[in-house]
Scaffold this motif. Structure first.
Motif, PDB file in Angstrom:
ATOM      1  N   HIS A  26       0.840  -1.188   0.000  1.00 52.27           N
ATOM      2  CA  HIS A  26       0.000   0.000   0.000  1.00 52.27           C
ATOM      3  C   HIS A  26       0.881   1.246   0.000  1.00 52.27           C
ATOM      4  CE1 HIS A  26      -3.089  -2.842   0.887  1.00 52.27           C
ATOM      5  NE2 HIS A  26      -2.710  -3.038   2.133  1.00 52.27           N
ATOM      6  N   THR A  27       0.350   2.318  -0.567  1.00 52.21           N
ATOM      7  CA  THR A  27       1.035   3.607  -0.545  1.00 52.21           C
ATOM      8  C   THR A  27       0.437   4.418   0.595  1.00 52.21           C
ATOM      9  OG1 THR A  27       1.383   3.533  -2.929  1.00 52.21           O
ATOM     10  CG2 THR A  27       1.564   5.684  -1.870  1.00 52.21           C
ATOM     11  N   LEU A  28       1.264   4.742   1.579  1.00 53.03           N
ATOM     12  CA  LEU A  28       0.754   5.297   2.834  1.00 53.03           C
ATOM     13  C   LEU A  28       0.680   6.815   2.862  1.00 53.03           C
ATOM     14  CD1 LEU A  28       2.496   2.915   5.405  1.00 53.03           C
ATOM     15  CD2 LEU A  28       0.363   2.607   4.132  1.00 53.03           C
ATOM     16  N   ILE A  29       1.298   7.490   1.904  1.00 53.96           N
ATOM     17  CA  ILE A  29       1.212   8.947   1.854  1.00 53.96           C
ATOM     18  C   ILE A  29       0.934   9.382   0.416  1.00 53.96           C
ATOM     19  CG2 ILE A  29       2.792   9.204   3.803  1.00 53.96           C
ATOM     20  CD1 ILE A  29       4.934  10.150   1.840  1.00 53.96           C
ATOM     21  N   ALA A  30       0.393  10.576   0.261  1.00 53.30           N
ATOM     22  CA  ALA A  30       0.102  11.105  -1.074  1.00 53.30           C
ATOM     23  C   ALA A  30       1.376  11.129  -1.908  1.00 53.30           C
ATOM     24  CB  ALA A  30      -0.484  12.506  -0.960  1.00 53.30           C
ATOM     25  N   THR A  31       1.336  10.440  -3.056  1.00 51.29           N
ATOM     26  CA  THR A  31       2.513  10.224  -3.894  1.00 51.29           C
ATOM     27  C   THR A  31       2.191  10.603  -5.336  1.00 51.29           C
ATOM     28  OG1 THR A  31       3.190   8.396  -2.451  1.00 51.29           O
ATOM     29  CG2 THR A  31       4.170   8.465  -4.652  1.00 51.29           C
ATOM     30  N   PRO A  32       3.092  11.292  -6.038  1.00 49.71           N
ATOM     31  CA  PRO A  32       2.793  11.667  -7.429  1.00 49.71           C
ATOM     32  C   PRO A  32       2.538  10.429  -8.285  1.00 49.71           C
ATOM     33  CG  PRO A  32       4.754  12.809  -6.637  1.00 49.71           C
ATOM     34  CD  PRO A  32       4.423  11.774  -5.601  1.00 49.71           C
ATOM     35  N   ILE A  33       1.485  10.474  -9.102  1.00 44.92           N
ATOM     36  CA  ILE A  33       1.223   9.351  -9.985  1.00 44.92           C
ATOM     37  C   ILE A  33       2.253   9.331 -11.114  1.00 44.92           C
ATOM     38  CG2 ILE A  33      -1.245   9.483  -9.468  1.00 44.92           C
ATOM     39  CD1 ILE A  33      -1.613  10.478 -12.417  1.00 44.92           C
ATOM     40  N   ASP A  34       2.298   8.242 -11.851  1.00 46.94           N
ATOM     41  CA  ASP A  34       3.173   8.113 -13.013  1.00 46.94           C
ATOM     42  C   ASP A  34       2.625   8.998 -14.131  1.00 46.94           C
ATOM     43  OD1 ASP A  34       4.144   7.063 -15.611  1.00 46.94           O
ATOM     44  OD2 ASP A  34       5.085   5.505 -14.388  1.00 46.94           O
ATOM     45  N   VAL A  35       3.435   9.928 -14.625  1.00 48.55           N
ATOM     46  CA  VAL A  35       2.970  10.896 -15.625  1.00 48.55           C
ATOM     47  C   VAL A  35       3.503  10.602 -17.016  1.00 48.55           C
ATOM     48  CG1 VAL A  35       2.646  12.716 -13.926  1.00 48.55           C
ATOM     49  CG2 VAL A  35       4.872  12.479 -15.058  1.00 48.55           C
ATOM     50  N   THR A  36       3.920   9.377 -17.240  1.00 48.35           N
ATOM     51  CA  THR A  36       4.497   9.012 -18.538  1.00 48.35           C
ATOM     52  C   THR A  36       3.630   9.460 -19.705  1.00 48.35           C
ATOM     53  OG1 THR A  36       5.576   7.078 -17.547  1.00 48.35           O
ATOM     54  CG2 THR A  36       5.278   7.073 -19.948  1.00 48.35           C
ATOM     55  N   ASN A  37       2.328   9.259 -19.600  1.00 50.28           N
ATOM     56  CA  ASN A  37       1.422   9.563 -20.711  1.00 50.28           C
ATOM     57  C   ASN A  37       0.793  10.951 -20.640  1.00 50.28           C
ATOM     58  OD1 ASN A  37       1.748   6.950 -21.814  1.00 50.28           O
ATOM     59  ND2 ASN A  37       0.182   6.146 -20.437  1.00 50.28           N
ATOM     60  N   LEU A  38       1.071  11.703 -19.575  1.00 52.29           N
ATOM     61  CA  LEU A  38       0.402  12.991 -19.384  1.00 52.29           C
ATOM     62  C   LEU A  38       1.112  14.144 -20.086  1.00 52.29           C
ATOM     63  CD1 LEU A  38      -0.727  12.727 -15.660  1.00 52.29           C
ATOM     64  CD2 LEU A  38      -2.185  12.738 -17.672  1.00 52.29           C
ATOM     65  N   ALA A  39       2.373  13.961 -20.433  1.00 51.93           N
ATOM     66  CA  ALA A  39       3.121  14.932 -21.238  1.00 51.93           C
ATOM     67  C   ALA A  39       2.937  16.372 -20.766  1.00 51.93           C
ATOM     68  CB  ALA A  39       2.714  14.813 -22.713  1.00 51.93           C
ATOM     69  N   GLY A  40       3.037  16.576 -19.460  1.00 56.33           N
ATOM     70  CA  GLY A  40       2.948  17.923 -18.919  1.00 56.33           C
ATOM     71  C   GLY A  40       1.562  18.494 -18.808  1.00 56.33           C
ATOM     72  N   ALA A  41       0.530  17.683 -19.036  1.00 50.01           N
ATOM     73  CA  ALA A  41      -0.844  18.156 -18.957  1.00 50.01           C
ATOM     74  C   ALA A  41      -1.195  18.576 -17.532  1.00 50.01           C
ATOM     75  CB  ALA A  41      -1.807  17.073 -19.432  1.00 50.01           C
ATOM     76  N   THR A  42      -2.091  19.547 -17.414  1.00 44.59           N
ATOM     77  CA  THR A  42      -2.542  20.033 -16.119  1.00 44.59           C
ATOM     78  C   THR A  42      -3.829  19.313 -15.734  1.00 44.59           C
ATOM     79  OG1 THR A  42      -1.576  22.221 -16.484  1.00 44.59           O
ATOM     80  CG2 THR A  42      -3.327  22.049 -14.831  1.00 44.59           C
ATOM     81  N   VAL A  43      -3.811  18.610 -14.611  1.00 37.99           N
ATOM     82  CA  VAL A  43      -4.991  17.893 -14.133  1.00 37.99           C
ATOM     83  C   VAL A  43      -5.900  18.866 -13.395  1.00 37.99           C
ATOM     84  CG1 VAL A  43      -5.833  16.012 -12.681  1.00 37.99           C
ATOM     85  CG2 VAL A  43      -3.688  15.741 -13.956  1.00 37.99           C
ATOM     86  N   THR A  44      -7.195  18.841 -13.719  1.00 37.57           N
ATOM     87  CA  THR A  44      -8.139  19.756 -13.078  1.00 37.57           C
ATOM     88  C   THR A  44      -9.107  19.056 -12.131  1.00 37.57           C
ATOM     89  OG1 THR A  44      -9.614  19.584 -14.988  1.00 37.57           O
ATOM     90  CG2 THR A  44      -8.047  21.415 -14.959  1.00 37.57           C
ATOM     91  N   GLN A  45      -9.405  17.785 -12.402  1.00 35.68           N
ATOM     92  CA  GLN A  45     -10.344  17.054 -11.551  1.00 35.68           C
ATOM     93  C   GLN A  45     -10.051  15.571 -11.630  1.00 35.68           C
ATOM     94  OE1 GLN A  45     -14.141  16.029 -12.952  1.00 35.68           O
ATOM     95  NE2 GLN A  45     -14.375  14.829 -11.088  1.00 35.68           N
ATOM     96  N   THR A  46     -10.334  14.865 -10.569  1.00 34.58           N
ATOM     97  CA  THR A  46     -10.146  13.427 -10.550  1.00 34.58           C
ATOM     98  C   THR A  46     -11.344  12.771  -9.885  1.00 34.58           C
ATOM     99  OG1 THR A  46      -8.616  11.660  -9.923  1.00 34.58           O
ATOM    100  CG2 THR A  46      -8.922  13.438  -8.348  1.00 34.58           C
ATOM    101  N   SER A  47     -11.561  11.505 -10.191  1.00 33.87           N
ATOM    102  CA  SER A  47     -12.646  10.749  -9.571  1.00 33.87           C
ATOM    103  C   SER A  47     -12.162   9.338  -9.301  1.00 33.87           C
ATOM    104  CB  SER A  47     -13.874  10.720 -10.482  1.00 33.87           C
ATOM    105  OG  SER A  47     -14.949  10.042  -9.854  1.00 33.87           O
TER     106      SER A  47
END
Length: 322
Positions: free
Chosen positions: A132-153
């Motif tokens: 388990h990941t016990l603290i907030a950790t950056p997700i893998d951004v390989t496919n995000l190419a610098g995109a800005t995330v605005t909302q998650t679900s």
């Protein structure tokens, strides 16, 4: 300051009242021991844990923490709202949080973070195992190419992200096409663009992940769905599901523009710009207006869908449930 109230099952402290037994039958102020001087701007609930965001971008959590979904650096439950571990969030402001069955997603300064269970890849960290990941950790951004995330679900075992340019990414359990990638095999371990065959260049503004299905909304007020449809939760008419995003059946929408979507375990809610609420699922196979007997004179401005219940917020601050 602001007041947060909770009600329902108090097991494992998920209502933040400082107790773990019995049920809270009416909306009751949560324990504010750690919240003195804060103003709460967003609340979110997972399967057995809850999340709060403050005006200054801090996050507090409470409830079940057996998978590290509270982001406290431990697997110990929290009975009252407790500040998360911010090791990876230094100088960042959290603006959006979402709770799944056993994981949590956060958006801070346009980047996505996760904590909790990794077993189906729902944390988007690039691996799937029993740890388990016990603290907030950056997700893998390989496919995000610098995109800005605005909302998650966060769904039961899958996750969705929407970016400022209207693109949708998914990761986690692909069972029955819940991630909209055109496949039902294995797990998706990193955020991956969904199949846009039927989106025709539309800009997506909102995403909602349920249990094995998803709803997304474009800037023209059109709703799309993908995943399991065994109870009509995708709103497509037939009970057959889809592994890629498809427009929902609009027979009952009468040309209305949709402004919000919400996904529960087996049902979805859709809010139109005139305050009309539609529901789908529970073997209601297309979006259908809810009974508005008690809503006369009220305009609904927000909807939320839980495991087997729904909440509505009116513009005068009244809350309705069913």
């Amino acid at each position: 300051s602001s007041v947060v109230l909770s009600f329902g099952d108090n097991g494992v402290g998920r209502t933040g009242l400082g107790i773990t037994d019995g049920d809270t039958l009416i909306a009751t102020p949560i324990d504010t021991t750690n919240l003195v001087g804060t103003t709460i701007t967003q609340v979110a609930a997972g399967d057995a844990h809850s999340l709060l965001v403050t005006a200054d971008g801090s996050v507090f959590t409470f409830g079940f923490n057996g998978n590290g979904q509270l982001g406290l650096g431990t697997t110990t439950n929290a009975l009252v709202a407790t500040p998360i571990d911010t090791t990876n969030l230094t100088d960042k402001t959290v603006t959006n949080v979402a709770g799944g069955e056993s994981h949590t997603l956060l958006v801070a300064d346009g980047a996505a973070f996760s904590c909790g269970s990794n077993y189906a890849g729902q944390t988007g960290l690039g691996f799937s195992d029993g740890n388990h990941t016990l603290i907030a950790t950056p997700i893998d951004v390989t496919n995000l190419a610098g995109a800005t995330v605005t909302q998650t679900s966060a769904g039961t075992k899958h996750s969705l992200l929407v970016t400022s340019d209207g693109e949708v990414y998914s990761f986690g359990d692909n069972d029955r096409g819940a991630t909209g990638l055109g496949t039902t095999q294995d797990h998706t371990l990193v955020a991956t663009p969904i199949d846009t065959t039927h989106l025709e260049g539309k800009t997506i503004t909102q995403v909602a992940a349920g249990e094995l299905f998803s709803l997304i909304l474009d800037d023209d007020g059109v709703v799309y769905s993908f995943g399991t449809n065994d109870r009509g939760q995708c709103g497509l008419g037939p009970l057959s599901g889809t592994t890629i995003a498809r427009p929902i059946d609009t027979t009952n929408l009468e040309g209305k523009t949709i402004t919000q979507v919400a996904a529960g375990r087996f049902h979805g809610l859709i809010l139109a710009d005139d305050g009309t609420v539609f529901s789908l699922g529970g073997y209601t196979t297309i979006a259908t207006p809810i009974d508005s007997t008690n809503l006369v004179g009220k305009t609904i401005t927000k909807v939320a869908a839980g495991d087997r219940f729904s909440l509505l917020l009116a513009d005068d601050g009244t809350v309705f449930s069913f």
